[in-house]
Scaffold this motif. Structure first.
Motif, short mmCIF file in Angstrom:
data_model
loop_
_atom_site.label_atom_id
_atom_site.label_comp_id
_atom_site.label_asym_id
_atom_site.label_seq_id
_atom_site.Cartn_x
_atom_site.Cartn_y
_atom_site.Cartn_z
N VAL A 177 49.83 44.96 43.11
CA VAL A 177 49.43 45.15 41.28
C VAL A 177 48.06 46.04 41.79
O VAL A 177 47.15 45.84 42.34
CB VAL A 177 49.09 43.68 41.12
N GLN A 178 48.49 47.06 41.32
CA GLN A 178 47.57 48.21 41.36
C GLN A 178 46.62 48.10 40.21
O GLN A 178 45.39 48.12 39.86
CB GLN A 178 48.72 49.50 40.50
N VAL A 179 46.92 46.97 39.24
CA VAL A 179 45.07 47.27 38.10
C VAL A 179 45.30 45.52 38.11
O VAL A 179 46.15 44.79 38.24
CB VAL A 179 46.20 47.64 36.57
N GLY A 180 44.30 45.21 37.87
CA GLY A 180 43.54 43.86 37.81
C GLY A 180 42.92 43.75 38.86
O GLY A 180 42.84 44.36 39.90
N GLN A 181 42.51 42.44 39.38
CA GLN A 181 41.05 41.51 39.85
C GLN A 181 41.69 40.52 40.50
O GLN A 181 42.89 39.99 40.21
CB GLN A 181 39.95 41.12 39.25
N VAL A 182 41.38 40.25 41.79
CA VAL A 182 41.25 39.74 42.94
C VAL A 182 40.58 38.02 42.30
O VAL A 182 40.16 38.53 42.24
CB VAL A 182 40.81 39.75 44.59
N GLY A 183 41.86 36.98 42.48
CA GLY A 183 41.47 35.65 41.73
C GLY A 183 41.40 35.21 42.70
O GLY A 183 40.20 35.20 43.92
N SER A 184 41.48 33.89 43.29
CA SER A 184 41.54 32.80 44.25
C SER A 184 41.96 33.68 45.63
O SER A 184 43.07 34.57 45.92
CB SER A 184 42.63 31.46 44.73
N ALA A 185 41.03 33.75 46.44
CA ALA A 185 41.32 34.08 48.09
C ALA A 185 42.26 33.10 48.99
O ALA A 185 41.97 32.09 48.22
CB ALA A 185 39.72 34.00 48.68
N PHE A 186 42.45 33.85 49.09
CA PHE A 186 43.64 32.58 50.86
C PHE A 186 42.40 31.66 51.50
O PHE A 186 41.34 31.88 51.41
CB PHE A 186 43.99 33.64 52.22
#
Length: 319
Positions: A177-186
Motif C-alpha cells: 500500500v503506497q499511501v497509509g501508515q503502519v498499524g499493528s506489527a508482527f
C-alpha cells in the motif's frame, strides 16, 4: 634476312623472311630465355653443392649459402621475438584479471581459489635468452587453457549473480500500500476482539477504503482469491521457492485464482471485510508455510510501526 627451309619428304622449300625489328625481338627473347635458364641452373647448382658439400663448388658457394641462411634465420628470429613480446603482454593482462576476478567471484559466492585451478607460470615471456618455437607453442597452449578456464568461471559467476538477482527480485521489498501508515506489527499482542494475548501473523497498513493494494514481491501465480471468515476478502500469491504473500480484508478483489501477476500489479482494494475493526490491509509473508515478519523484508525501519506509537493506538486495527 631470308631463311630457306627445304623438306626432302615434301620435296619443297619454304622461305622465312625476317625484318630488322623482328630479328632484334627474336634475339632479345632468346637472350631472356638463356638468362632465366642460367639463373635456374645457378640456383640449383649452388643449393645442391652447398647441401651435399661438393669438393670444389661446395667450398666456393658455402659463404653465399651461409649468408642467405643467416638472413633467413635473422628474419625468423625477429618475428619470434616479436611474437614473444606480444605473448608476454597477453600473459601479463591475464594475470591482471586475477584480482578483479577474485572480487567478483566473492560476490557471486564462488570460491576464489577456483581461479587458480589452472596453474599460472608468471613472469614475462621475454627474458635474457632467445625463446624457441617449442616454448612459444607451450605458452600459447597454456594461455588457451587459461582463457577457457576463465570463460567457464565467468559463466558460473554470471549464473550465480543472475540467480541472486532473481532471488532478490522475488523478496517482497515493495510496500503493498503506497499511501497509509503502519498499524499493528508482527508478533504477540492483545487481540482487539478477545482481549487475550495472540500472535499477529502479519503487518497492518491503515488506509482509506478503496486504496489500491499492489503485489509486493516479484511475479507469481494467484493461488487463492476468495472470502475467508477471518481474513475477509483475501488474495494469496505464490512467488515460487516456497514464498507466498497474503493480502487480507480487501473490499474488492481484482484478480482470480490462476492469474499470473507481476511486481507492483494492483491485486485488490483496501476494505474492512472479515475479522477487522477498521479499513486496513493485513499483509503476510510465508516461507515454506512459516509466517515471517514482513517488517524485515520491507525495510520497515523507515515505517512508523505500532510499537513506536503512543499506548492505546497499536490495537485499534484488526487482525
Amino acid at each position: 634476312m631470308h631463311f630457306i627451309i627445304t623438306d626432302e619428304r615434301l620435296a619443297g622449300t619454304r622461305t622465312l623472311r625476317l625484318s630488322g625489328a623482328r630479328l632484334a625481338l627474336a634475339f632479345a627473347a632468346f637472350s631472356l630465355l638463356l638468362l632465366v635458364l642460367a639463373g635456374m641452373l645457378y640456383h640449383w647448382v649452388v643449393q645442391k653443392s652447398a647441401r651435399e658439400g661438393w669438393p670444389v663448388l661446395g667450398t666456393l658457394v658455402q659463404p653465399l649459402a651461409s649468408d642467405e641462411l643467416a638472413q633467413r634465420d635473422r628474419f625468423l628470429r625477429e618475428n619470434v621475438d616479436a611474437m614473444a613480446r606480444k605473448l608476454g603482454e597477453m600473459q601479463a593482462k591475464m594475470m591482471q584479471l586475477e584480482a578483479p576476478g577474485e572480487r567478483v567471484s566473492g560476490l557471486a559466492g564462488v570460491n576464489p581459489n577456483e581461479l587458480k585451478t589452472v596453474p599460472g607460470r608468471g613472469g614475462a615471456l621475454v627474458s635474457g635468452r632467445p625463446l624457441s618455437m617449442e616454448e612459444l607453442q607451450d605458452t600459447l597452449v597454456h594461455l588457451d587453457e587459461l582463457a577457457d578456464h576463465r570463460k567457464d568461471l565467468l559463466t558460473v559467476m554470471e549464473t550465480r549473480l543472475f540467480d541472486q538477482r532473481v532471488n532478490k527480485l522475488m523478496i517482497p521489498t515493495q510496500k503493498p500500500v503506497q499511501v497509509g501508515q503502519v498499524g499493528s506489527a508482527f508478533g504477540w499482542r492483545i487481540d482487539p476482539f478477545t482481549g487475550r494475548s495472540a500472535l499477529h501473523t502479519g503487518l497492518d497498513f491503515r488506509a482509506d477504503p478503496g486504496t489500491a493494494i499492489h503485489a509486493a514481491a516479484a511475479g507469481g501465480v494467484v493461488v487463492a482469491a476468495e472470502t475467508h471468515f477471518a481474513y475477509g476478502n483475501m488474495v494469496e500469491v505464490d512467488h515460487g521457492n516456497d514464498l507466498v504473500t497474503r493480502y487480507a480484508h480487501a473490499s474488492r478483489l481484482l484478480v482470480k485464482k490462476g492469474d499470473l501477476v507481476k511486481r507492483g500489479q494492483k491485486l485488490a482494494e483496501v476494505g474492512s471485510s472479515g475479522r477487522s475493526t477498521g479499513p486496513h490491509l493485513h499483509f503476510e509473508v510465508m516461507v515454506q508455510g512459516v509466517y515471517q515478519d514482513p517488517h524485515k523484508f520491507l525495510g520497515a525501519r523507515n515505517l512508523q510501526v505500532a510499537a513506536l506509537l503512543p499506548p492505546g493506538q497499536s490495537g485499534r486495527v484488526g487482525r
